[in-house]
Design a protein around this motif. Structure first.
Motif, PDB file in Angstrom:
ATOM      1  N   ALA A   1       0.769  -1.197  -0.004  1.00 59.48           N
ATOM      2  CA  ALA A   1      -0.026   0.025   0.118  1.00 59.48           C
ATOM      3  C   ALA A   1       0.750   1.154  -0.034  1.00 59.48           C
ATOM      4  CB  ALA A   1      -1.004  -0.053   1.020  1.00 59.48           C
ATOM      5  N   THR A   2       1.824   1.203   0.637  1.00 61.95           N
ATOM      6  CA  THR A   2       2.988   2.507   0.794  1.00 61.95           C
ATOM      7  C   THR A   2       3.678   2.594  -0.566  1.00 61.95           C
ATOM      8  OG1 THR A   2       3.375   2.110   3.328  1.00 61.95           O
ATOM      9  CG2 THR A   2       4.901   3.306   1.793  1.00 61.95           C
ATOM     10  N   LEU A   3       3.840   1.571  -1.078  1.00 58.95           N
ATOM     11  CA  LEU A   3       4.543   1.690  -2.516  1.00 58.95           C
ATOM     12  C   LEU A   3       3.329   1.963  -3.424  1.00 58.95           C
ATOM     13  CD1 LEU A   3       7.005   0.947  -4.206  1.00 58.95           C
ATOM     14  CD2 LEU A   3       6.109  -1.204  -4.506  1.00 58.95           C
ATOM     15  N   ASN A   4       2.225   1.665  -3.424  1.00 60.75           N
ATOM     16  CA  ASN A   4       1.297   2.313  -4.269  1.00 60.75           C
ATOM     17  C   ASN A   4       1.022   3.870  -4.042  1.00 60.75           C
ATOM     18  OD1 ASN A   4       0.395  -0.128  -5.791  1.00 60.75           O
ATOM     19  ND2 ASN A   4      -0.700  -0.763  -4.094  1.00 60.75           N
ATOM     20  N   ARG A   5       0.946   4.205  -2.971  1.00 62.02           N
ATOM     21  CA  ARG A   5       0.956   5.472  -2.547  1.00 62.02           C
ATOM     22  C   ARG A   5       1.951   6.355  -3.156  1.00 62.02           C
ATOM     23  NH1 ARG A   5      -2.317   3.689   1.757  1.00 62.02           N
ATOM     24  NH2 ARG A   5      -0.658   3.325   2.976  1.00 62.02           N
ATOM     25  N   MET A   6       3.285   5.965  -3.015  1.00 59.38           N
ATOM     26  CA  MET A   6       4.491   6.509  -3.529  1.00 59.38           C
ATOM     27  C   MET A   6       4.316   6.579  -5.128  1.00 59.38           C
ATOM     28  SD  MET A   6       7.327   4.764  -1.194  1.00 59.38           S
ATOM     29  CE  MET A   6       8.670   5.188  -1.970  1.00 59.38           C
ATOM     30  N   ASN A   7       3.838   5.637  -5.720  1.00 53.71           N
ATOM     31  CA  ASN A   7       3.767   5.348  -7.316  1.00 53.71           C
ATOM     32  C   ASN A   7       2.595   6.572  -7.405  1.00 53.71           C
ATOM     33  OD1 ASN A   7       5.632   3.531  -7.666  1.00 53.71           O
ATOM     34  ND2 ASN A   7       3.790   1.787  -7.623  1.00 53.71           N
ATOM     35  N   ALA A   8       1.557   6.741  -6.942  1.00 53.91           N
ATOM     36  CA  ALA A   8       0.594   7.700  -7.240  1.00 53.91           C
ATOM     37  C   ALA A   8       1.187   9.076  -7.113  1.00 53.91           C
ATOM     38  CB  ALA A   8      -0.611   7.694  -6.040  1.00 53.91           C
ATOM     39  N   ASP A   9       2.266   9.438  -6.094  1.00 49.63           N
ATOM     40  CA  ASP A   9       2.798  10.772  -5.861  1.00 49.63           C
ATOM     41  C   ASP A   9       3.785  10.881  -7.163  1.00 49.63           C
ATOM     42  OD1 ASP A   9       1.451  11.156  -3.758  1.00 49.63           O
ATOM     43  OD2 ASP A   9       2.924  10.674  -2.378  1.00 49.63           O
ATOM     44  N   ALA A  10       4.390  10.030  -7.506  1.00 49.53           N
ATOM     45  CA  ALA A  10       5.384   9.747  -8.423  1.00 49.53           C
ATOM     46  C   ALA A  10       4.676  10.154  -9.837  1.00 49.53           C
ATOM     47  CB  ALA A  10       6.153   8.548  -8.374  1.00 49.53           C
ATOM     48  N   ALA A  11       3.585   9.482 -10.218  1.00 41.83           N
ATOM     49  CA  ALA A  11       2.909   9.638 -11.508  1.00 41.83           C
ATOM     50  C   ALA A  11       2.367  11.100 -11.679  1.00 41.83           C
ATOM     51  CB  ALA A  11       1.613   8.770 -11.451  1.00 41.83           C
ATOM     52  N   MET A  12       1.940  11.766 -10.414  1.00 38.81           N
ATOM     53  CA  MET A  12       1.588  13.139 -10.485  1.00 38.81           C
ATOM     54  C   MET A  12       2.685  14.086 -11.070  1.00 38.81           C
ATOM     55  SD  MET A  12      -1.819  13.247 -10.612  1.00 38.81           S
ATOM     56  CE  MET A  12      -1.924  15.110 -10.623  1.00 38.81           C
ATOM     57  N   THR A  13       3.398  13.937 -10.184  1.00 36.45           N
ATOM     58  CA  THR A  13       4.654  14.515 -10.328  1.00 36.45           C
ATOM     59  C   THR A  13       5.509  14.243 -11.687  1.00 36.45           C
ATOM     60  OG1 THR A  13       5.469  14.331  -7.959  1.00 36.45           O
ATOM     61  CG2 THR A  13       7.211  15.017  -9.454  1.00 36.45           C
ATOM     62  N   GLY A  14       5.502  13.228 -12.034  1.00 34.98           N
ATOM     63  CA  GLY A  14       6.005  12.943 -13.577  1.00 34.98           C
ATOM     64  C   GLY A  14       5.084  13.437 -14.530  1.00 34.98           C
ATOM     65  N   GLY A  15       3.739  13.415 -14.391  1.00 33.71           N
ATOM     66  CA  GLY A  15       2.909  14.077 -15.272  1.00 33.71           C
ATOM     67  C   GLY A  15       3.018  15.750 -15.144  1.00 33.71           C
ATOM     68  N   ILE A  16       3.149  16.220 -14.322  1.00 30.78           N
ATOM     69  CA  ILE A  16       3.226  17.581 -14.084  1.00 30.78           C
ATOM     70  C   ILE A  16       4.718  17.916 -15.068  1.00 30.78           C
ATOM     71  CG2 ILE A  16       3.778  19.656 -12.758  1.00 30.78           C
ATOM     72  CD1 ILE A  16       1.973  18.331 -10.829  1.00 30.78           C
ATOM     73  N   LEU A  17       5.796  17.405 -14.536  1.00 36.44           N
ATOM     74  CA  LEU A  17       6.812  17.671 -15.292  1.00 36.44           C
ATOM     75  C   LEU A  17       6.862  17.268 -16.553  1.00 36.44           C
ATOM     76  CD1 LEU A  17       9.675  16.474 -12.572  1.00 36.44           C
ATOM     77  CD2 LEU A  17       8.941  18.709 -13.009  1.00 36.44           C
ATOM     78  N   GLY A  18       6.112  16.156 -17.141  1.00 30.31           N
ATOM     79  CA  GLY A  18       6.226  15.785 -18.598  1.00 30.31           C
ATOM     80  C   GLY A  18       5.528  16.874 -19.380  1.00 30.31           C
ATOM     81  N   ALA A  19       4.295  17.245 -18.703  1.00 34.36           N
ATOM     82  CA  ALA A  19       3.533  18.597 -19.203  1.00 34.36           C
ATOM     83  C   ALA A  19       4.198  19.822 -19.268  1.00 34.36           C
ATOM     84  CB  ALA A  19       2.150  18.339 -18.519  1.00 34.36           C
ATOM     85  N   ALA A  20       4.919  20.060 -18.461  1.00 34.50           N
ATOM     86  CA  ALA A  20       5.694  21.331 -18.537  1.00 34.50           C
ATOM     87  C   ALA A  20       6.591  21.162 -19.562  1.00 34.50           C
ATOM     88  CB  ALA A  20       6.253  21.574 -17.150  1.00 34.50           C
ATOM     89  N   GLY A  21       7.627  19.987 -19.613  1.00 38.01           N
ATOM     90  CA  GLY A  21       8.310  20.000 -20.717  1.00 38.01           C
ATOM     91  C   GLY A  21       7.748  19.912 -21.924  1.00 38.01           C
ATOM     92  N   THR A  22       6.669  19.326 -22.191  1.00 36.73           N
ATOM     93  CA  THR A  22       6.114  19.419 -23.371  1.00 36.73           C
ATOM     94  C   THR A  22       5.599  20.868 -23.832  1.00 36.73           C
ATOM     95  OG1 THR A  22       5.028  17.305 -23.178  1.00 36.73           O
ATOM     96  CG2 THR A  22       3.780  18.637 -25.012  1.00 36.73           C
ATOM     97  N   VAL A  23       4.977  21.743 -22.848  1.00 36.42           N
ATOM     98  CA  VAL A  23       4.548  23.089 -23.220  1.00 36.42           C
ATOM     99  C   VAL A  23       5.874  23.951 -23.555  1.00 36.42           C
ATOM    100  CG1 VAL A  23       3.761  25.148 -21.893  1.00 36.42           C
ATOM    101  CG2 VAL A  23       2.757  23.014 -21.939  1.00 36.42           C
ATOM    102  N   LEU A  24       7.073  23.828 -22.747  1.00 30.23           N
ATOM    103  CA  LEU A  24       8.042  24.524 -23.112  1.00 30.23           C
ATOM    104  C   LEU A  24       8.869  24.181 -24.366  1.00 30.23           C
ATOM    105  CD1 LEU A  24      10.049  24.351 -19.427  1.00 30.23           C
ATOM    106  CD2 LEU A  24       8.935  26.371 -20.705  1.00 30.23           C
ATOM    107  N   GLY A  25       8.700  22.680 -24.669  1.00 29.54           N
ATOM    108  CA  GLY A  25       9.395  22.419 -25.820  1.00 29.54           C
ATOM    109  C   GLY A  25       8.437  22.772 -27.175  1.00 29.54           C
ATOM    110  N   GLY A  26       7.017  22.793 -26.886  1.00 32.76           N
ATOM    111  CA  GLY A  26       6.305  23.315 -28.028  1.00 32.76           C
ATOM    112  C   GLY A  26       6.266  24.968 -28.199  1.00 32.76           C
ATOM    113  N   ALA A  27       6.475  25.450 -27.036  1.00 30.54           N
ATOM    114  CA  ALA A  27       6.927  27.066 -27.180  1.00 30.54           C
ATOM    115  C   ALA A  27       8.264  27.408 -27.829  1.00 30.54           C
ATOM    116  CB  ALA A  27       6.612  27.692 -25.826  1.00 30.54           C
TER     117      ALA A  27
END
Length: 168
Positions: free
Chosen positions: A130-156
């Motif tokens: 359960a702890t690992l799954n919660r860590m994965n949830a946090d990492a997924a959100m962080t990765g998504g935000i960073l990935g989206a930010a990278g996409t926006v910056l790359g596109g810009a």
């Protein structure tokens, strides 16, 4: 035409970023759900451990009661036949029966605690999952935000390059 290309490039960039955020959110929700399931399974394993100890305690008491009945019958039978129970073979037989019965009761206790231990280990493993799954949830959100930010910056950056090359 240049402005249409720029708008399409920026639109594509924003859609890509939104898609990354959506994917990260879905992955995070899935991981959080899995964590909740693992937590519930851990509670069930804890309950099974407690139940094992309670059942084992009852079985241990039953075994001791059976042994007392056997000893009582042995003593009554020998006494009815005028046998002296305080020495020799009659005493040995009573002691052997008592020892064997106590060994059986202690074996029941030992098996009970082994079973309970297995359930407790299972609960601990489920909590770790359960702890690992919660860590994965946090990492997924962080990765998504960073990935989206990278996409926006790359596109810009690409949009800037395409217009900068035409302005010069």
């Amino acid at each position: 035409m240049c402005e249409l290309t720029m708008i399409m490039m920026l639109g594509s960039t924003l859609l890509g970023a939104a898609g990354q955020m959506q994917q990260a959110s879905a992955q995070a929700k899935s991981s959080k759900y899995n964590a909740e399931v693992a937590d519930m399974n851990a509670k069930l394993a804890d309950r099974r451990a407690k139940d094992a100890i309670e059942r084992g305690g009852i079985e241990e008491q039953k075994k001791r009661a059976q042994v007392q009945q056997v000893l009582g019958k042995q003593q009554a039978g020998m006494a009815a036949n005028g046998v002296d129970l305080s020495f020799g073979s009659p005493l040995d037989m009573i002691v052997d029966s008592a020892v064997a019965g106590e060994m059986d009761a202690l074996t029941i206790r030992s098996n009970t605690y082994r079973e309970a231990y297995d359930h407790k280990v299972d609960a601990t493993n489920k909590r770790a999952g359960a702890t690992l799954n919660r860590m994965n949830a946090d990492a997924a959100m962080t990765g998504g935000i960073l990935g989206a930010a990278g996409t926006v910056l790359g596109g810009a950056g690409k949009a800037y390059q395409s217009t900068a090359g035409r302005i010069v």
